[in-house]
Write a protein that holds these residues in place. Structure first.
Motif, PDB file in Angstrom:
ATOM      1  N   ILE A 258       0.975  -0.984  -0.162  1.00  0.00           N
ATOM      2  CA  ILE A 258      -0.020  -0.158   0.188  1.00  0.00           C
ATOM      3  C   ILE A 258       0.990   1.347  -0.109  1.00  0.00           C
ATOM      4  CG2 ILE A 258      -0.180   0.097   2.472  1.00  0.00           C
ATOM      5  CD1 ILE A 258      -3.065   0.817   2.137  1.00  0.00           C
ATOM      6  N   ILE A 359      -7.786  -7.234   8.870  1.00  0.00           N
ATOM      7  CA  ILE A 359      -8.198  -5.730   9.295  1.00  0.00           C
ATOM      8  C   ILE A 359      -7.238  -4.975  10.225  1.00  0.00           C
ATOM      9  CG2 ILE A 359     -10.205  -4.448   9.912  1.00  0.00           C
ATOM     10  CD1 ILE A 359     -10.886  -6.104   7.564  1.00  0.00           C
ATOM     11  N   PHE A 362      -4.963  -2.324   8.944  1.00  0.00           N
ATOM     12  CA  PHE A 362      -5.650  -0.835   8.696  1.00  0.00           C
ATOM     13  C   PHE A 362      -5.720   0.053   9.588  1.00  0.00           C
ATOM     14  CE2 PHE A 362      -6.903  -3.639   5.174  1.00  0.00           C
ATOM     15  CZ  PHE A 362      -6.799  -2.738   3.994  1.00  0.00           C
ATOM     16  N   GLY A 363      -5.609  -0.445  10.704  1.00  0.00           N
ATOM     17  CA  GLY A 363      -5.569   0.658  11.995  1.00  0.00           C
ATOM     18  C   GLY A 363      -4.317   1.458  12.021  1.00  0.00           C
ATOM     19  N   PHE A 365      -2.564   1.579   8.946  1.00  0.00           N
ATOM     20  CA  PHE A 365      -2.467   2.420   7.794  1.00  0.00           C
ATOM     21  C   PHE A 365      -3.099   3.810   8.218  1.00  0.00           C
ATOM     22  CE2 PHE A 365      -2.718  -1.791   5.238  1.00  0.00           C
ATOM     23  CZ  PHE A 365      -1.511  -2.074   5.616  1.00  0.00           C
ATOM     24  N   PHE A 366      -4.081   3.746   8.928  1.00  0.00           N
ATOM     25  CA  PHE A 366      -4.898   4.772   9.277  1.00  0.00           C
ATOM     26  C   PHE A 366      -4.153   5.738  10.161  1.00  0.00           C
ATOM     27  CE2 PHE A 366      -7.925   7.218  12.014  1.00  0.00           C
ATOM     28  CZ  PHE A 366      -8.723   7.404  10.976  1.00  0.00           C
ATOM     29  N   GLY A 369      -1.508   7.354   7.983  1.00  0.00           N
ATOM     30  CA  GLY A 369      -2.024   8.047   7.004  1.00  0.00           C
ATOM     31  C   GLY A 369      -2.183   9.583   7.957  1.00  0.00           C
ATOM     32  N   LEU A 398      -9.320  -1.125  16.864  1.00  0.00           N
ATOM     33  CA  LEU A 398     -10.297  -1.563  16.025  1.00  0.00           C
ATOM     34  C   LEU A 398     -10.334  -3.306  16.538  1.00  0.00           C
ATOM     35  CD1 LEU A 398      -9.797  -0.870  12.123  1.00  0.00           C
ATOM     36  CD2 LEU A 398     -11.650  -0.333  13.727  1.00  0.00           C
TER      37      LEU A 398
ATOM     38  N   PHE B 184     -14.459   1.848   6.859  1.00  0.00           N
ATOM     39  CA  PHE B 184     -12.982   2.094   7.532  1.00  0.00           C
ATOM     40  C   PHE B 184     -12.201   1.936   6.220  1.00  0.00           C
ATOM     41  CE2 PHE B 184      -9.402   1.657   9.907  1.00  0.00           C
ATOM     42  CZ  PHE B 184      -9.471   2.678  10.849  1.00  0.00           C
ATOM     43  N   VAL B 188      -9.433   4.247   4.007  1.00  0.00           N
ATOM     44  CA  VAL B 188      -7.868   3.854   4.085  1.00  0.00           C
ATOM     45  C   VAL B 188      -7.371   3.837   2.610  1.00  0.00           C
ATOM     46  CG1 VAL B 188      -5.939   2.476   4.809  1.00  0.00           C
ATOM     47  CG2 VAL B 188      -7.914   3.402   6.507  1.00  0.00           C
ATOM     48  N   LEU B 191      -7.250   7.003   0.657  1.00  0.00           N
ATOM     49  CA  LEU B 191      -6.399   8.000   0.869  1.00  0.00           C
ATOM     50  C   LEU B 191      -5.356   8.279  -0.265  1.00  0.00           C
ATOM     51  CD1 LEU B 191      -5.538   7.140   4.575  1.00  0.00           C
ATOM     52  CD2 LEU B 191      -6.736   9.329   3.900  1.00  0.00           C
ATOM     53  N   TYR B 196      -4.211  14.022   1.958  1.00  0.00           N
ATOM     54  CA  TYR B 196      -4.283  13.324   3.329  1.00  0.00           C
ATOM     55  C   TYR B 196      -5.005  14.085   4.193  1.00  0.00           C
ATOM     56  CZ  TYR B 196      -0.883   9.682   2.206  1.00  0.00           C
ATOM     57  OH  TYR B 196      -0.263   8.597   1.629  1.00  0.00           O
ATOM     58  N   PHE B 200      -8.554  13.403   6.287  1.00  0.00           N
ATOM     59  CA  PHE B 200      -8.634  12.970   7.559  1.00  0.00           C
ATOM     60  C   PHE B 200      -9.690  14.153   8.245  1.00  0.00           C
ATOM     61  CE2 PHE B 200      -5.110  10.291   7.112  1.00  0.00           C
ATOM     62  CZ  PHE B 200      -5.352   9.187   7.946  1.00  0.00           C
TER      63      PHE B 200
END
Lengths: 450, 450
Positions: A258, A359, A362-363, A365-366, A369, A398, B184, B188, B191, B196, B200
């Motif tokens: 990603i 999943i 992704f927390g 990645f979030f 970001g 999450l 969610f 992600v 993005l 960015y 957010f």
């Protein structure tokens, strides 16, 4: 008046900025005034936030001075990883209450980190009252969430002994709402014309931080009440997945996963997932043996202590499962049994490890970001070599909700004991009324003999 | 390259901006590019949001053309005020389900207005996927909140008849969480480096909007279930307070109340409060007479319809109250009774009117602060002469929570019937177990004869 040379410099930067999206650096030079609108230059604003990977304990630095900075950082990171794992085990050993207290401390720390970024971004200096307001909302929402369910459901036996506590329970929602209203009115009264936009932005920022931090830690504590295994296994899975994905990525990583996290690879993602599945099952199997981990946290009124022993629920008792047809045939040919004995929880752990490895990231990645959006490297500097609390707990958030929803949907059943507690809160004549209605219904259905 | 004259103009504006706080207009001239950071110039960004007080129906405009614009606006505002009141009465007449449906429509509309402002502020043009994502989160949170309590508590009788519905109820939280996780992950994945910070910010904006709009409308619907009076009285109180505060302010207003809303005066605030108290008691008294308003909304299984008739709860039945000592003496001297007969609900209405006249206006101050922060006059243009939905419902939002907390704390009691519903969800042998435990306890306490 500025000289002509400076002016064209400014103008040039403005035109450059048009092509830079979020990186616009419009007017950064004149940004010495705090009463300005956000984001002419994020980097400028967030650069004061302490960065974990830069801060290292003095004594370690001296000891490790022969090493190159890169290696020094690795050693420090390693040392603190093991320190954290050790601390984690120690807290578990002390028991569920220590674990809950730790969750609370981590929660407050994470909140502080998120709010601090908000302050930097929106230049809190000069904003009236904001720091106190944020903490007030944190106290209010903690009071609400913890009181709402914990006090009512789990500790009510202890608390209902005192008159004040009983009053607090009865008026719990009303008190929480009053506290919130005080904060709300306080916010409105603190509004100052010059700062409107930043005040509203920070108000929103605080509420989102509460949503992330308080609700999640509340769910974590609820999970612990169902047995420490529901906390330890998911948390360990996230850690295992992190570590294993890193290892697989390091040795076999080729295909980038990603754009947000350029270091993550598909090889790490898949290898981490498979490792989490197997190590998670192994860990679950090991923990199922001990009542200390699988028993729900319950207060024993007679002994006046918290009870860590119980008759384990069926999902923590070995059960025989039939193997799938073909697999069973192969086993039969080898002279083995067609069945396999397992704790049902080990099967449930498959769902948990799937979530934590698919999943969970992704927390992360979030969070990365978010850090990129505000041009910071870490959330803070509390853990040397690792960064802030939020940097370590980003993927856990999450997971807590997932585990909670999973327990509520597939595991937890209303127990007759819990329902009976509610019946006892009715007036005596209503209890009798319920008793009679239940009797009639049980007889009508042939469950009870008249 | 721009000419020197232009450059000094830009530079001058930058220096001016230093003294202007939130009004900084840094670089507004080059703000033609959508990929920029927010808020160099809020006014520029939000000017495209439709403003209610500017939009008027064509046919009315023609009819009212002899009037001056100021008067025309007043007439239109008046016409639509009465239209809204008429519509409100019509919806009440149709019944609680129509009222709930209206709440849902208003909710969606308010969400749309708040989100639209976010889009304008953060220049949504070019932001990938955001509009769909916001709506996805709106659907998810509505599904969660409505399902969570409504389906489980109030409609379960109807829904549990069908197999699919029973499945939906059993896996309700799991489905909601899965929907949220989809949103969610989608966020992600959407993005994009350039955006960015704005992505957010809008993510947070969406969540705050959901917090305000969905939770409140959920609470409103819960309130309606306790009887339409719990909706009509509080809503009317806010309207009465608005109107009366305006009237008192218009005739007697001298002392300004708060900087945020320069037109509000202490005279209006106090006069409005006193009027709300008395008119609220009067309205409450009138409504207490009709079962249609005071009965909880319940589904009658035998008749397969919603039930609007009931044996009213004690708070809607006249009760005799002793007057305070001295007042009683005066009444006795006059040959009157020392007691007064009243519906307890009329006394409760005092608490409601205190909240609606003291705290309610802060909802309005908050909304007007928000509008000033983002330099808009109205939230939208859906109600000619009034502005957007949010402009009309800003004070209602806190009220819904207050009423809900008030009902839960002081009014609602767990009924034996509701608890019995939960008992029936246990396994038969558990029901029997509960029955026996209850029997033992009732006998031990001497409530039941062995």
């Amino acid at each position: 008046m500025a000289s002509l040379g400076e002016e064209s410099e400014v103008r040039k930067r403005m035109i450059d900025a048009e092509d830079k999206g979020d990186q616009a650096v419009l007017g950064s030079e004149v940004d010495s005034d705090d009463d300005r609108l956000p984001e002419q230059n994020i980097e400028q604003r967030t650069k004061a936030i302490p960065q974990g990977t830069e801060q290292e304990p003095h004594i370690l630095l001296t000891l490790l001075s022969p090493l190159s900075p890169r290696w020094r950082n690795w050693v420090i990171r390693g040392i603190f990883t093991w320190l954290m794992i050790g601390l984690f085990c120690l807290i578990i050993f002390v028991g569920p209450l220590a674990l809950m207290f730790t969750t609370l401390v981590v929660q407050v720390w994470c909140f502080k980190e998120i709010i601090n970024i908000g302050y930097s971004v929106y230049r809190m200096h000069g904003l009236p009252w904001f720091r106190s307001l944020s903490w007030w909302f944190l106290i209010t929402s903690n009071y609400f969430f913890y009181g709402e369910s914990l006090v009512a459901d789990y500790f009510s036996v202890i608390f209902s002994k005192s008159e004040i506590m009983r009053w607090l329970i009865a008026y719990h929602r009303f008190t929480s709402f009053t506290m919130y209203i005080i904060g709300f009115v306080w916010f409105v009264l603190s509004l100052k014309k010059k700062y409107y936009m930043r005040q509203f932005s920070l108000f929103a920022w605080t509420h989102v931080a509460l949503l992330i931090v308080v609700t999640q830690s509340y769910l974590i504590i609820i999970n612990i009440f169902h047995g420490m295994i529901w906390f330890i296994v998911p948390v360990s899975m996230i850690v295992i997945n992190d570590v294993m994905a890193y290892m697989f990525g390091f040795f076999f990583g080729k295909t980038p996963l990603i754009q947000l996290s350029p270091k993550k690879t598909w090889e790490g993602f898949i290898g981490g997932g498979i490792s989490t599945l197997f190590l998670g099952m192994l860990l679950s199997y090991a923990m199922c043996q001990y009542p200390f981990f699988v028993c729900p946290v319950e207060y024993s009124e007679s002994e006046d202590i918290f009870n860590y022993s119980c008759d384990p629920s069926p999902i923590f008792r070995p059960q025989e499962y039939n193997l799938p047809e073909t697999m069973g045939n192969v086993f039969a040919l080898l002279g083995w049994k067609r069945t396999i004995t397992m704790y049902p929880f080990v099967l449930h752990s498959i769902a948990l490890s799937l979530f934590s490895s698919v999943i969970g990231p992704f927390g992360g990645f979030f969070a990365s970001g978010f850090k990129r959006a505000f041009k910071i490297k870490d959330f803070g500097d509390v853990i040397p070599g690792h960064g802030g609390m939020m940097d370590r707990f980003d993927c856990q958030y999450l997971m807590a909700t997932f585990v909670n929803v999973y327990i509520m949907t597939f595991i937890s059943e209303t127990s007759p004991q819990k329902l009976l507690q509610k019946v006892y809160m009715l007036k005596p004549e209503q209890q009798l009324q319920l008793y009679n209605m239940l009797q009639d219904s049980l007889i009508a259905r042939g469950i009870l003999q008249p």
